[in-house]
Design an enzyme around this catalytic site. Sequence first.
Site, PDB file in Angstrom:
ATOM      1  N   HIS A 172       0.828  -1.204   0.000  1.00 14.88           N
ATOM      2  CA  HIS A 172       0.000   0.000   0.000  1.00 14.88           C
ATOM      3  C   HIS A 172       0.866   1.260   0.000  1.00 14.88           C
ATOM      4  O   HIS A 172       0.623   2.203  -0.767  1.00 14.88           O
ATOM      5  CB  HIS A 172      -0.910   0.017   1.222  1.00 14.88           C
ATOM      6  CG  HIS A 172      -1.570   1.343   1.443  1.00 14.88           C
ATOM      7  ND1 HIS A 172      -2.651   1.764   0.715  1.00 14.88           N
ATOM      8  CD2 HIS A 172      -1.275   2.356   2.308  1.00 14.88           C
ATOM      9  CE1 HIS A 172      -3.011   2.972   1.110  1.00 14.88           C
ATOM     10  NE2 HIS A 172      -2.188   3.346   2.080  1.00 14.88           N
ATOM     11  N   HIS A 177       1.078   4.826  -2.652  1.00 18.31           N
ATOM     12  CA  HIS A 177       1.541   6.193  -2.469  1.00 18.31           C
ATOM     13  C   HIS A 177       2.807   6.517  -3.264  1.00 18.31           C
ATOM     14  O   HIS A 177       2.972   7.649  -3.739  1.00 18.31           O
ATOM     15  CB  HIS A 177       1.789   6.468  -0.989  1.00 18.31           C
ATOM     16  CG  HIS A 177       0.531   6.630  -0.200  1.00 18.31           C
ATOM     17  ND1 HIS A 177      -0.255   7.759  -0.286  1.00 18.31           N
ATOM     18  CD2 HIS A 177      -0.076   5.805   0.682  1.00 18.31           C
ATOM     19  CE1 HIS A 177      -1.291   7.627   0.521  1.00 18.31           C
ATOM     20  NE2 HIS A 177      -1.223   6.449   1.114  1.00 18.31           N
ATOM     21  N   GLU A 218      -6.102   9.315  -0.386  1.00 21.57           N
ATOM     22  CA  GLU A 218      -6.273   7.886  -0.108  1.00 21.57           C
ATOM     23  C   GLU A 218      -7.354   7.248  -0.982  1.00 21.57           C
ATOM     24  O   GLU A 218      -7.136   6.179  -1.556  1.00 21.57           O
ATOM     25  CB  GLU A 218      -6.617   7.668   1.368  1.00 21.57           C
ATOM     26  CG  GLU A 218      -5.459   7.882   2.321  1.00 21.57           C
ATOM     27  CD  GLU A 218      -4.406   6.788   2.264  1.00 21.57           C
ATOM     28  OE1 GLU A 218      -4.571   5.799   1.517  1.00 21.57           O
ATOM     29  OE2 GLU A 218      -3.402   6.927   2.988  1.00 21.57           O
ATOM     30  N   SER A 237      -4.042   0.322  -4.544  1.00 21.39           N
ATOM     31  CA  SER A 237      -3.242  -0.760  -3.964  1.00 21.39           C
ATOM     32  C   SER A 237      -4.113  -1.916  -3.500  1.00 21.39           C
ATOM     33  O   SER A 237      -3.605  -2.883  -2.933  1.00 21.39           O
ATOM     34  CB  SER A 237      -2.423  -0.232  -2.775  1.00 21.39           C
ATOM     35  OG  SER A 237      -3.274   0.278  -1.761  1.00 21.39           O
TER      36      SER A 237
END
Length: 308
Positions: A172, A177, A218, A237
């Site tokens: 993730h 990111h 997010e 993700s």
Amino acid sequence: MTDHKEVVDVFTEGQLYSPVTEHEDGSVEVHLADTHPGRDDQEYLRRRGEIAGIALRWDRGREPVPTVTYTEDEHEVWRRVSDELAPLHELHAHPEYLAAKERLALPVDHVPQLHEVSEHLLPLTGWRYVCAPGLVPLRDFYADLGGQTFNSTQYLRHGAEPLYTPEPDIIHEVIGHGNQLASPRLAAITEAAGAASLRLETDEAMQFVADVFWFSIEFGVAYDGDDLKAYGAGILSSFGEIQEYSSMEIRDLDLADMGTLNYDITKYQPVLFAAQSLGHLEDVVGGFFATVTDESAASLRAGAAAAS
């Protein structure tokens, strides 16, 4: 009518990160939730403690970011997830993310070290990665974002369910990111959120920024022409969420709504906020992060409460 919530730390509610305890004998224990697929796997628990311990013992500012010698099983989890996400990204990821992903060129056959991710990111956008055992206090996390620094875990999800994780792992943090941060435009929005934290004094305003961040960086989506695409790290993700996001309730960007909407971090997000374009995202969300004050956040919160 909008559902609203009291101020709650999105990084601890629902134990998004598993608590970590360092014992007097130097051993490190990670406390996994009862529903975690690795909860009864003693070797996985030992390994999680070992990796968390590496981060806990790191002397930040004095030592390079420590490396983790990953096992073949851990590399296989990375390979499996990378292979499964690649075609989904081509179908569902926003072109800005795809272009950034191509520039960053993360390895797909092995877990990268965080210092390697930094070496690729620095010439692209100036960002770097540091390691964390799990939860980073909210203001510390955002302060680091303001300095173009991303705190990342180094562990991997349990091998029994490689396409699922109940907590943010290195997949993730880096695939989600890291690829985002290779985009100068998305990296600038992230940095602005961090810089905002440095001028905010109230916990309420800080939480408001964190919640807008949740529904943008997010779990953000944006239109590319007529097509709804994902740019949020939490979506891109997640093997499951990336296939479900377009069927969720899609609302227009609304800062008051984004900063006060009630949500459950342990489930797929049923409500998403769509920017009409990446420029629209920069204007609304990026502009908010760049200018928010304690007073303006309180005004938005009060407006949302009145509307409900």
